[in-house]
Scaffold this active site. Structure first.
Site, mmCIF file in Angstrom:
data_model
loop_
_atom_site.group_PDB
_atom_site.id
_atom_site.type_symbol
_atom_site.label_atom_id
_atom_site.label_comp_id
_atom_site.label_asym_id
_atom_site.label_seq_id
_atom_site.Cartn_x
_atom_site.Cartn_y
_atom_site.Cartn_z
ATOM 1 N N ASP A 113 14.631 83.145 28.258
ATOM 2 C CA ASP A 113 13.638 84.057 28.813
ATOM 3 C C ASP A 113 12.386 84.049 27.941
ATOM 4 O OD1 ASP A 113 15.760 84.569 30.521
ATOM 5 O OD2 ASP A 113 16.220 86.523 29.666
ATOM 6 N N SER A 126 17.575 81.680 33.491
ATOM 7 C CA SER A 126 16.337 81.720 32.710
ATOM 8 C C SER A 126 15.275 82.415 33.527
ATOM 9 C CB SER A 126 15.793 80.301 32.428
ATOM 10 O OG SER A 126 16.477 79.702 31.383
ATOM 11 N N SER A 134 20.507 82.601 29.069
ATOM 12 C CA SER A 134 19.293 82.845 29.835
ATOM 13 C C SER A 134 18.072 82.682 28.950
ATOM 14 C CB SER A 134 19.331 84.259 30.426
ATOM 15 O OG SER A 134 18.310 84.412 31.376
#
Lengths: 367, 367, 367, 367
Positions: free
Chosen positions: D281, D241, D279
């Site tokens: 983000d 992340s 991830s």
């Protein structure tokens, strides 16, 4: 026609398909109508003409009858795409995708609609359906008499008829005829990747007309900085844009296709774009195998059984990486395939010089 | 022309402006081109024609030179609007808003583009700008030879030239000529509200072509249920749609306009819509006083000083309530103003009978 | 406990399920922890306490192991929901849904996370997964010592343990204990609808704490206007909010669930809301039968076969209408079930008087 | 502490501010609480502890009283951020931004709420307002006893008290203590850019915990490929992340901040991320000079006059390029500043070796 791999380089880690083109996705075909006419001073409505239409056909059937799962993503919405709302809402594509110049989007949408109506005589008659055309655009006004709006219905229909599988013409063709990319000549580019031992293909076709010279990265190398004072356009070209078409034969849901579409921005960023205000950057993603047939009446059951991509982290991440790689390579293919072109008012868009590019890639140890 | 208030009722709590129309927002003008021709069996390309164009002009200047703050909202994206992406990204409107039939959106976008080009000879020549046309649509194929695509460039330009302030023709006019609403004849409707002691006006114009008969609510009364077996269309009409244009003279930011646009759905819901799958429901909201001039070159300073609506809870909520009320009343005005019309194949869309509607509103103690 | 149908009325056209509750969707359970303690002047951290937690459990298994398809929709984002981003991205729900007061969202998210960790000892140890808790909230500060933040982990866990199928307690319970709705006492409400000959159920549970008195509509009748001067709160209550949970046993995709979730606003609008600035209105929709098991390793195949709702116009529109109706009725159930409550500083929220409501519904010919 | 520029390289074309940190935006302060305790085998609730909290304070006043314009953007929503919905809706930030580990988001949100309540004793008492905390997270479970959830309220408050302007500690600090980036040790990084002759500063602070080793690009050079077999984590680390905080002192509107936030993805992409499924983000962008004071009552006028960034193409594009560059450099600073750390079960995250990195950058002619 030169492609990036002819220079001995390729981005990413996944293997390309046989044509390294969106047409590696079975059933996908691409057609161009390229309009090049006249030279010298701009005479609006006469020329010089440097424009055209590119068509991506997702499958060989009737798209209205056999809709496919699709998604759109707007990276930067400063542009005039057509048909995005319905794709976003329904998750389906029901027309070919057409790429043209900014001021011809309305006409091309009209022509695409007419084409679909011709093939479906019941639309608006025995049934009350309508059809959603999908069109993308870039501003080719640096080379082209864009105000002249030279694209006509016949050009759209021709491009559809021209659509072929196998290798795809790139660079100064179709909707990319008058495009610039990082201040060099740009246009159409394509690439593909294979996944899961060849079970799945992801392909991209780009309509590349964006970027400031200094920003250009090729495989990460700062190539643009070497051309800040050479081979420049005479005047500032239009602000640019890129339309990215992603295709896969994985039976992806609209939800997953939307996630893939969002990754296209990562491939774009790798070429150096900072997504400037005026760059209308859009993505259309579709699956050729997630189909939704047109129904003329209520189905017997409210449920159905379908094949779908497993949306687990491994499968999804692999598709995402493929999307990033194909977009990066498709853009670089557009740049490398394009050839120097003179257009309206003698404006010249130079092709990126392959020898110098090769030298620089060697200098930066990328080949 | 009959309006809802002629029946002695009005929704909501805020006072209407002098015309109870979107034109109560100073500077806003509305023009229609209404195409009615032929009758009897459908002959594609010939008729019967029951369609047209409605234009909303936000101000009297050149919209490309003097862009205004705007926002769009998609309630249900099953439709073919044009120009939404750029409004969403930039928060500006730079063309008139045109409303027409579904299969003419491409052509109307083309015509609107041509109109803006004519007024701005530098576009695509000395500057590289382009222009973003905004078009909405409904499917009028129940009454209209929609496949015939009878709207032409001249009709769009005429509607622009026809644009007037003051009272607005409603019902079977312009883009609403062939529209149905809750299985009755529908079309164009408008309304307005005044706020803050008359300092601010909010207006709505709707292009109303949606709804199943049984669902219709008028001021909350279940009017549709009384007509489930009478005055019905001969066959199922197209799935419908509504385009909602919201205008205000408050200097609202694109962000606030987007919030107002989202409230339009609440006005729509009050008329009974359940936002069915096929109903393409879209909102365009703009402020006539939040302007952004076209700049041909970088400004001297990166900042500027502007008047803006205070986005506090009181001010915002008042604008939201006004949006809800105007949309509800504009839809009911479209319904009440529309007159019975026969169209293609003898299809008849009945006007909602005013006497019976009045009786029912009295029965339900709404008047 | 009185429900709307006890007054002899019901909104909409579809049949309700056996309990007319979200628990009519097989497997769905609801649990409350209701915290009522003290009276008189506000003493922060002591009371009076009028708050709690409501839990919606989508199925009886481990939600982390057996995730379900889900979607979220933000009608008005002025609120502090937890967990929405991941649901939006992945289209899955992997925890119970908890509803509480605004200032306890962090703690309740923490408690829900702890609960899921307890049931899945591998999270963060042998696997590196984490878990996404979903929490909604309303501001109950008119009656409750909201600054005291009286909800504790044990209350969340209790509500989960309390979860039952069958009839659902409504009104002043759980997260709705201290809620107001249109200036009357509000709280928890629920309803359901059956579709496709009972093959599919759609249920809603609402956490209703929104609305200005004057705006209240019951089955379209302007009930609120009859109470503008009576049974009012002593001071202006907090701006409000509503959390709407939609459940279905149709195997809907996240894409379709998102479309259903957007229709919840239409049910909300029918009760009179104008979605004021301060009303944080959110929707969470899930399918109990569209499941995605947690995978600890890459699956053998990138594709799988699943049952899905046919996303044709008939099926989708039926689900949308069901969503609208259940939300409208669930809100009205919250209002009717709630009982007069005194809270902090002697603030009183009056129940809507059933007799007078019945009279008014008769007056407006709604019963 | 080593920074990227200590290796003699810097990405982009714009000049950095004096500290090359988010604190170059006047008024912005950063504070960390770093929790490092124990070593050896994981004992849940005991350790090893490798986590913490990082706080970004947009200005020195009371953020609830003096809210600032803000926007959020979700690049990939597989994460557990807190407070995004309200920022998106209202365009304002009213709390410090806190960054921590995934399983402590609820608690940190709770602690941040408590902090804001302490400073504003009227919240929930004399007024009915509430406060929206904003929290981001990364999964540090490779090094940290993340199940132990070691962050407590006092750590959040300490980090706020610790907040300072001037140089910012990077790498293994605060919320980044246990982070990995491209399989190396990651953590907190920051950078800044100056624009318009120093009139405007853009700063970024990242909480970097993402990326697969092979993908790492440093200034475009394929550094990761040189470490595919060395200095690897013992097991696959969590999916990763990144939280990106963007700050500017330009008086940007929420609309423009949202556009800047979307460009953060371009900076992220330049470091090699393909935005894998796992991830999470996220971007939070704010302007320290676009303020919106808390109002306890309706203002006298519905309009106000404010300074705003001119949203012309030149100004906007410059801000976008600055956002891209600062994010790229902030990530690389996190990577370079981080130091090798051993954590739970003896897991080791290696710092990227500076000597080898320098050599490789020279090899690729980037220095």
């Amino acid at each position: 026609m030169t492609r990036l791999r002819d220079l001995g380089v390729a981005p990413g880690h996944l293997p390309a398909g046989p044509c390294n083109a969106i047409t590696d996705v079975p059933g996908v075909r691409v057609g161009h109508t390229t309009l090049i006419q006249g030279e010298g001073p701009l005479e609006i409505g006469v020329g010089p003409v440097r424009t055209g239409v590119t068509i991506v056909l997702p499958h060989g059937g009737d798209l209205f009858r056999e809709k496919i799962a699709a998604a759109v993503h707007t990276i930067n919405g400063f542009g005039k795409v057509f048909g995005f709302e319905q794709v976003r809402e329904l998750g389906t594509l029901e027309s070919p995708v057409a790429l043209t110049n900014t001021l011809n989007v309305g006409l091309v949408a009209d022509a695409l609609t007419a084409y679909m109506l011709r093939g479906n005589p019941d639309i608006g008659v025995s049934t009350f359906g309508t059809v959603n055309a999908v069109v993308g655009e870039v501003n080719d006004g640096f080379l082209n008499d864009i105000r002249g709006r030279h694209v006509r219905q016949q050009h759209v229909w021709q491009a559809i008829e021209n659509a072929r599988d196998g290798p795809v013409a790139e660079g100064n063709v179709g909707g990319g005829t008058g495009a610039l990319c990082f201040g060099f000549k740009g246009g159409i580019g394509t690439a593909s990747r294979q996944l899961f031992d060849g079970q799945v293909t992801v392909g991209a076709l780009v309509h590349a007309n964006f970027g400031a010279r200094r920003e250009l990265l090729v495989l990460g190398a700062p190539i643009g900085e070497h051309f800040v004072d050479s081979l420049l356009p005479q005047t500032t070209p239009p602000a640019g844009s890129i339309i990215i078409v992603l295709a896969t034969d994985a039976p992806a849901s609209p939800h997953l296709l939307a996630r893939m579409a969002r990754r296209a921005a990562f491939g774009l960023a790798r070429t150096g774009s900072t997504c400037s205000d005026g760059s209308g950057d859009f993505v259309i993603a579709f699956s050729t195998t997630s189909r939704r047939p047109y129904l003329a009446a209520r189905p017997a059951s409210p449920t159905e059984t379908t094949a779908r991509v497993s949306e687990d982290p491994w499968t999804a991440s692999a598709l995402f990486a493929a999307a990033v790689e194909t977009v990066e390579e498709a853009i670089l293919n557009a740049l490398v395939a394009a050839e120097t072109m003179a257009g309206r008012d003698g404006n010249i868009a130079h092709a990126i010089p392959h020898d110098r590019l090769s030298e620089l890639l060697a200098h930066y140890r990328r080949r």
